[in-house]
Design a protein around this motif. Structure first.
Motif, mmCIF file in Angstrom:
data_model
loop_
_atom_site.group_PDB
_atom_site.id
_atom_site.type_symbol
_atom_site.label_atom_id
_atom_site.label_comp_id
_atom_site.label_asym_id
_atom_site.label_seq_id
_atom_site.Cartn_x
_atom_site.Cartn_y
_atom_site.Cartn_z
ATOM 1 N N GLN A 182 0.829 -1.198 0.000
ATOM 2 C CA GLN A 182 0.000 0.000 0.000
ATOM 3 C C GLN A 182 0.870 1.257 0.000
ATOM 4 O OE1 GLN A 182 -2.939 2.189 3.131
ATOM 5 N NE2 GLN A 182 -3.219 -0.026 2.966
ATOM 6 N N VAL A 183 1.950 1.225 0.779
ATOM 7 C CA VAL A 183 2.863 2.370 0.836
ATOM 8 C C VAL A 183 3.464 2.638 -0.538
ATOM 9 C CG1 VAL A 183 5.004 3.264 1.817
ATOM 10 C CG2 VAL A 183 3.401 2.027 3.277
ATOM 11 N N GLN A 184 3.973 1.585 -1.165
ATOM 12 C CA GLN A 184 4.624 1.745 -2.470
ATOM 13 C C GLN A 184 3.640 2.212 -3.535
ATOM 14 O OE1 GLN A 184 4.195 -1.010 -5.119
ATOM 15 N NE2 GLN A 184 5.049 0.508 -6.522
ATOM 16 N N GLN A 185 2.454 1.655 -3.544
ATOM 17 C CA GLN A 185 1.459 2.046 -4.547
ATOM 18 C C GLN A 185 1.043 3.501 -4.381
ATOM 19 O OE1 GLN A 185 -0.054 0.535 -7.289
ATOM 20 N NE2 GLN A 185 1.686 -0.841 -7.046
ATOM 21 N N THR A 186 1.056 3.980 -3.146
ATOM 22 C CA THR A 186 0.701 5.373 -2.883
ATOM 23 C C THR A 186 1.845 6.318 -3.240
ATOM 24 O OG1 THR A 186 -0.763 4.715 -1.074
ATOM 25 C CG2 THR A 186 -0.006 7.001 -1.089
ATOM 26 N N ALA A 187 3.062 5.937 -2.861
ATOM 27 C CA ALA A 187 4.197 6.852 -2.946
ATOM 28 C C ALA A 187 4.940 6.784 -4.260
ATOM 29 C CB ALA A 187 5.167 6.566 -1.805
ATOM 30 N N SER A 188 5.122 5.590 -4.802
ATOM 31 C CA SER A 188 5.966 5.432 -5.989
ATOM 32 C C SER A 188 5.405 4.339 -6.891
ATOM 33 C CB SER A 188 7.403 5.100 -5.546
ATOM 34 O OG SER A 188 8.308 5.213 -6.607
ATOM 35 N N PRO A 189 4.192 4.543 -7.446
ATOM 36 C CA PRO A 189 3.533 3.475 -8.195
ATOM 37 C C PRO A 189 4.288 3.017 -9.434
ATOM 38 C CG PRO A 189 2.382 5.572 -8.487
ATOM 39 C CD PRO A 189 3.379 5.771 -7.395
ATOM 40 N N GLU A 190 5.032 3.929 -10.070
ATOM 41 C CA GLU A 190 5.780 3.577 -11.279
ATOM 42 C C GLU A 190 7.272 3.429 -11.005
ATOM 43 O OE1 GLU A 190 4.712 3.035 -14.384
ATOM 44 O OE2 GLU A 190 2.611 3.625 -14.254
ATOM 45 N N GLY A 191 7.711 3.915 -9.853
ATOM 46 C CA GLY A 191 9.149 3.979 -9.590
ATOM 47 C C GLY A 191 9.643 3.029 -8.541
ATOM 48 N N GLY A 192 8.840 1.996 -8.214
ATOM 49 C CA GLY A 192 9.288 1.068 -7.193
ATOM 50 C C GLY A 192 8.475 -0.204 -7.173
ATOM 51 N N THR A 193 8.962 -1.176 -6.428
ATOM 52 C CA THR A 193 8.226 -2.409 -6.151
ATOM 53 C C THR A 193 8.304 -2.645 -4.651
ATOM 54 O OG1 THR A 193 10.221 -3.734 -6.574
ATOM 55 C CG2 THR A 193 8.676 -3.473 -8.390
ATOM 56 N N PRO A 194 7.211 -3.107 -4.023
ATOM 57 C CA PRO A 194 7.255 -3.308 -2.577
ATOM 58 C C PRO A 194 8.332 -4.313 -2.197
ATOM 59 C CG PRO A 194 5.276 -4.302 -3.538
ATOM 60 C CD PRO A 194 5.920 -3.498 -4.608
ATOM 61 N N ALA A 195 9.061 -4.027 -1.141
ATOM 62 C CA ALA A 195 10.135 -4.921 -0.703
ATOM 63 C C ALA A 195 9.547 -6.266 -0.285
ATOM 64 C CB ALA A 195 10.900 -4.294 0.455
ATOM 65 N N ALA A 196 10.152 -7.352 -0.743
ATOM 66 C CA ALA A 196 9.685 -8.689 -0.371
ATOM 67 C C ALA A 196 9.859 -8.923 1.121
ATOM 68 C CB ALA A 196 10.445 -9.745 -1.170
#
Length: 589
Positions: A331-345
């Protein structure tokens, strides 16, 4: 073909190449200072890496080996099998923009200047890892640099090849005639050596302040003019590989924040912009611009929610684990950096792409800290926290507020922290987000231990030491001097994380800072078991919660130029001027 930038009148190049205008921004440096010199060492200087500033070579984006390069001013090199030296060859037809030949003496003077700036391979701190022992001009186009093998570093060659090349006939003026004698003296001990080191370091300010009368470069472009709104560079007709360079001109536009870059991209003004964080709605508008194209590749950088363990209750690992379970990273990644990141495994301290190479099957054995409110509450109770009227309090019953700090202008970090705040409040943990004026102030204050929780860039590969020194280096108390690792207590010598000197891994006590120090001179094979131990330490002890791994998202426009790097190209870590140097980018017919 010439491209317009907004309502501006396109200019014709003085080089006569007919390749048109390439418009971009420098993502590493907001703001153009028209009064600044064309000096690559000046933080405000009108010197643009890959364009009118050129390095010996440019690193490739290898997952584990830091010493593979694309050619820059150097066209070939030979690294000794034991990493003890590197021999560098310049092109025989190399010329500066004023027509004078590029020689090994230019490289030697450039290295001399690198010593004044504290460059990694050219550090003057006694016993510094990976420092050069000798610099020898072999012939007019060949130079050899040897490593001091008393404290070797696996990334010695990278430090050498990262040298910015400047012309000796211009820059000799900043080095005293006895510089190399002084440098030799500085490698000793005693008062004279201390004085020599002090004098060399003192030259650094002179280098930064130096103002060449005009831009003399061996790069593909030369600065022609600059004003507060833009800097204009023209093609260097004397660049040794000028046939590779398509544009006749490059224009760098001024900006002060992400919003201006977004507007440039939405209006189609930019041919290229490097990684710029953008929310989903802005990204959709950028993609709708005619010719808009997005290229993505691997970027060995992750962002962590870093704890100051001198502040309660973050000294308790169960609090840190509870927060790791409570924060939904996707949820954090999709909010903050939807195109510039992937959530940490998970939290491993390594970007998940090279983590597969370094950790193998051990990666799957790490605790993933998947979002789980029940597990979070169990960890909080284990830490002695109390829940009253649906809100969590400290063990003594006093209020607990999670305070996170971010620098103004870092839109993705601020959005992430606001999202985390909402998640925490929803689960009964009071939280707030505080912003500070800018990134330099942020770094100054986080190092001074002023924040409870801040964001911290981690996993800076590919060198294994670089990856883990972000967690187990000076910011957490460990310094590596003369091959020996020393630990400073919390609040001393830059130790703002305040983690334990030893952590338990698989039932045994391990000093993660000492283990990280050993990585500096280790081969890739020797490093792998140490990387596994450190990943387990990061995973169990959680000095940070790894939130998302960055994706290197580049913005290009296909209206005026073709031949852009492919998706996942390792060239994406380098400026577009380096792409041109390698023969990419052609004018669209």
């Amino acid at each position: 073909m010439t491209a317009c930038s907004g309502s501006e009148t396109p200019t014709k190049s003085g080089s006569g190449g007919g390749g048109g205008l390439f418009t971009t921004i420098d993502v590493n440096r907001p703001g153009i200072d028209a009064s600044a010199p064309a000096n690559p060492f000046n933080p405000k200087g009108n010197s643009f890496q890959g364009y009118n500033s050129i390095k010996l070579a440019y690193f490739k984006n290898h997952l584990t080996d830091p010493n593979v390069f694309y050619p820059g001013a150097a066209t070939s090199w030979e690294l000794a099998p034991d990493n003890s030296s590197i021999t560098i060859k310049l092109p025989p037809n190399g010329k500066w923009s004023d027509g004078k030949p590029v020689t090994a003496e230019d490289v030697k003077v450039s290295i001399g200047i690198a010593y004044t700036q504290g460059s990694t391979a050219f550090a003057i701190t006694p016993g510094a890892a990976g420092a050069a022992a000798d610099v020898t001009v072999v012939d007019p186009t060949t130079i050899k640099v040897t490593q001091d093998m008393t404290n070797p570093s696996a990334k010695f060659a990278r430090g050498v090849m990262d040298t910015i090349l400047v012309p000796a006939h211009i820059w000799n003026a900043v080095l005293p005639a006895d510089f190399w004698d002084k440098l030799k003296l500085s490698r000793g001990t005693g008062a004279e050596a201390d004085k020599a080191r002090e004098e060399i370091t003192g030259l650094g300010e002179k280098v930064i302040a130096f103002k060449p009368e005009k831009d003399i470069t061996a790069g593909p472009f030369v600065l022609e003019r600059v004003n507060p709104g833009e800097a204009l560079l023209v093609k260097n007709k004397n660049y040794f590989n000028a046939a590779n360079i398509a544009p006749d001109q490059v224009k760098f536009l001024n900006y002060t924040g992400n919003e201006q870059i977004w507007n440039y991209l939405i209006s189609g003004k930019l041919d290229h912009a490097g990684f710029t964080a953008a929310p989903a709605d802005v990204m959709n508008r950028i993609k709708q611009a005619p010719g808009s194209n997005v290229i993505k590749g691997f970027s060995p950088v992750s962002v962590g929610m870093a704890f100051n363990q001198t502040k309660k209750p973050y000294d308790n690992v169960h609090v840190r684990r509870g927060l790791a379970y409570l924060v939904d990273r996707q949820q954090v990644q999709q909010t903050a950096s939807p195109e510039g990141g992937t959530p940490a495994a998970t939290t491993s301290g390594i970007h998940q792409t090279p983590a597969k190479e370094w950790l193998g099957e051990e990666l799957g054995k790490l605790e993933p800290y998947a979002h789980d409110v029940a597990k979070a509450e169990a960890e909080f109770k284990e830490a002695g926290l109390q829940k009253k009227d649906g809100k969590w309090a400290l063990a003594d019953g006093s209020p607990w507020k999670v305070t996170m700090t971010a620098p103004s202008g870092f839109s993705d970090w601020i959005s992430a922290q606001e999202n985390i705040k909402s998640q925490l409040v929803e689960s009964g943990v009071d939280a707030e987000v505080v912003t500070v004026a800018d990134y330099p102030l942020y770094l100054e204050e986080i190092a001074a231990g002023k924040y409870d929780i801040g964001f911290w860039l981690i996993a800076l590969g590919p060198a294994p030491y670089d990856i883990y020194q972000r967690l187990y280096g000076a910011s957490n108390g460990w310094t590596n001097v003369a091959g020996k690792v020393k630990h400073s207590p919390a609040g001393k010598a830059g130790n703002w994380m305040g983690g334990a000197e030893e952590v338990e891994i698989d039932g045994a006590k391990v000093n993660p800072g000492e283990l990280t120090g050993k990585l500096n001179g280790a081969s890739a094979d020797d490093a792998k078991p140490m990387m596994v131990q450190l990943a387990k330490a990061a995973n169990q002890d959680l000095p940070v919660i790894q939130l998302w791994d960055y994706v290197n998202t580049q913005f290009t426009n296909t209206t005026r130029f073709t031949g852009w790097p492919e998706q996942d190209s390792d060239l994406l870590r380098q400026p577009a001027g380096v792409w041109m140097q390698q023969g990419l980018l052609k004018v669209k017919k």
